[in-house]
Design an enzyme around this catalytic site. Structure first.
Site, mmCIF file in Angstrom:
data_model
loop_
_atom_site.group_PDB
_atom_site.id
_atom_site.type_symbol
_atom_site.label_atom_id
_atom_site.label_comp_id
_atom_site.label_asym_id
_atom_site.label_seq_id
_atom_site.Cartn_x
_atom_site.Cartn_y
_atom_site.Cartn_z
ATOM 1 N N PRO A 175 0.784 -1.127 -0.115
ATOM 2 C CG PRO A 175 -0.440 -1.436 1.906
ATOM 3 C CD PRO A 175 0.543 -2.505 1.412
ATOM 4 N N GLY B 18 3.766 4.282 5.219
ATOM 5 C CA GLY B 18 4.438 3.618 6.156
ATOM 6 C C GLY B 18 5.682 2.380 5.929
ATOM 7 C CG LEU B 19 3.673 -0.492 4.755
ATOM 8 C CD1 LEU B 19 2.226 -1.783 4.679
ATOM 9 C CD2 LEU B 19 3.826 -1.285 5.839
ATOM 10 N N GLY B 20 6.921 1.844 3.364
ATOM 11 C CA GLY B 20 8.048 1.877 2.705
ATOM 12 C C GLY B 20 8.243 1.929 0.518
ATOM 13 C CB ALA C 67 12.235 2.863 -0.527
ATOM 14 C CB ALA C 68 9.277 -1.363 -1.799
ATOM 15 C CG ASP D 98 11.501 4.143 4.041
ATOM 16 O OD1 ASP D 98 11.582 4.050 5.407
ATOM 17 O OD2 ASP D 98 10.790 4.336 3.784
HETATM 18 O O1 PMV Z 1 6.370 6.720 6.661
HETATM 19 P P1 PMV Z 1 7.780 5.921 6.551
HETATM 20 O O2 PMV Z 1 7.739 4.559 6.274
HETATM 21 O O3 PMV Z 1 8.864 6.343 4.687
HETATM 22 O O4 PMV Z 1 9.000 5.961 7.217
HETATM 23 C C1 PMV Z 1 9.384 7.492 8.397
HETATM 24 C C2 PMV Z 1 10.439 7.454 8.543
HETATM 25 C C3 PMV Z 1 11.161 8.736 9.279
HETATM 26 O O5 PMV Z 1 12.175 8.372 9.899
HETATM 27 C C4 PMV Z 1 9.773 8.980 9.750
HETATM 28 C C5 PMV Z 1 11.570 9.920 8.164
HETATM 29 C C6 PMV Z 1 12.923 9.191 7.771
HETATM 30 O O6 PMV Z 1 13.487 9.561 6.694
HETATM 31 O O7 PMV Z 1 13.358 8.145 8.610
#
Ligand code: PMV
Length: 305
Positions: free
Chosen positions: A91, A95-97, A100-101, A142
């Site tokens: 999704p 917050g699951l990256g 980047a994946a 990430d």
């Molecule tokens: O929302 P995500 O899974 O891309 O995680 C972000 C993590 C943070 O620490 C909030 C930002 C970062 O660049 O590390």
């Protein structure tokens, strides 16, 4: 030619990691992004299969095209006459990256197309460049956990350290259904930090101390302690203003249903939260999360490594 890359969850230390504190993240290998090259003999284009086969040309201002450009530049190869099919089970904006994946899968497929095996370090650099376009000032956690597909103890700017885990544990990942942009939560915290450093710095230091404890707890297989630390980390994230009423509701519901610990994961303000459960409590917690408004709950096991 096809490559795939996993999703990830941050177990501890999100946000504070941007300010140089350590964080712990693990790959979620069951949820993946895929990229596949198909020779067409026509101009290069990216096809986003999940977006109704949306076509993205090579030279437009788009993060996926950017990945392709950076990769070919690094490979020092011409633009190939292919379609690059991209799809993902992860999704987005939760917050699951997923970004980047997808980027990692694209870099790997294009390199493979030219018969080049790029070292993870180089792939990580390319994906980090693209993360900067998405996120502004990403810590790099990430891309690192996703490119290496290993559990990491991550400190910004430092060499990769993998983490030891003595006992497998089960996490539930629950989606609030609210998509939230990490970039905005990170930017808001930055403003707060600039305006009120005296109150924010102790929170960041608190997260750092807790990450060290979590690392030891994983090494010793102390699951109860891990759960407790998740709650403490969530409380600090609340104080940093990156939680949300929905995330807090899911944390409370999970704990009332017998979870060992729960916290938001990733950028916050919405997106996903994670819950530490035992086999005995798992089903009840899943039910409680759904009743409290989670739109999707999945399970992932953090293995021994
Ligand atoms: O929302 P995500 O899974 O891309 O995680 C972000 C993590 C943070 O620490 C909030 C930002 C970062 O660049 O590390």
């Amino acid at each position: 030619m096809m490559a795939s890359s996993p999703a990830k969850v941050i177990l501890f230390g999100e946000h504070a990691v941007v300010y140089g504190q350590p964080a712990i993240a693990v790959p979620v290998s069951a949820l993946r992004a895929y990229a596949e090259v198909e020779a067409t003999g026509k101009a290069f284009r990216i096809v986003a299969v999940d977006l109704n086969d949306k076509q993205i040309d090579f030279d437009i201002d788009d993060p996926l095209a950017q990945v392709a450009r950076l990769t070919l530049e690094r490979l020092d190869k011409p633009i190939p006459q292919v379609s690059l099919l991209v799809k993902s089970d992860i999704p987005i904006a939760s917050g699951l990256g997923s970004g980047a994946a997808i980027s990692t899968a694209i870099v790997r497929t294009l390199a493979a197309y030219y018969g080049v095996k790029l070292p993870n370090e180089t792939i990580n650099e390319i994906v980090y460049e693209v993360e900067k376009i998405h996120h502004g000032t990403p810590s790099g956690i990430d891309n690192t956990v996703i490119v290496y597909e290993q559990a990491v103890y991550f400190v910004r700017g430092k060499a990769l350290e993998t983490i030891a885990n003595a006992k497998p544990f089960t996490l539930l990942v629950a989606d609030t259904g609210q998509s939230a942009l990490t970039k905005i939560a990170v930017g808001d915290l930055r403003q707060l930090y600039e305006a009120d450093r005296a109150n924010i710095q102790p929170l960041l230091d608190g997260v750092g101390a807790l990450v060290e404890k979590a690392r030891s707890a994983m090494k010793q297989g102390d699951i109860l302690q891990l759960g407790q630390l998740m709650l403490e980390n969530h409380a600090l994230l609340q104080k940093m203003t990156v939680s949300s009423p929905e995330l807090d509701r899911l944390v409370t519901a999970a704990m009332q249903a017998g979870a060992l610990g729960a916290k938001l994961s990733g950028g916050g303000r919405g997106g996903n939260m994670i819950v530490l459960v035992t086999e005995e409590t798992k089903d009840g917690v899943i039910q409680a999360l759904k009743t409290a408004g989670a739109v999707r709950v999945f399970e992932t096991i953090v293995e021994v490594f």
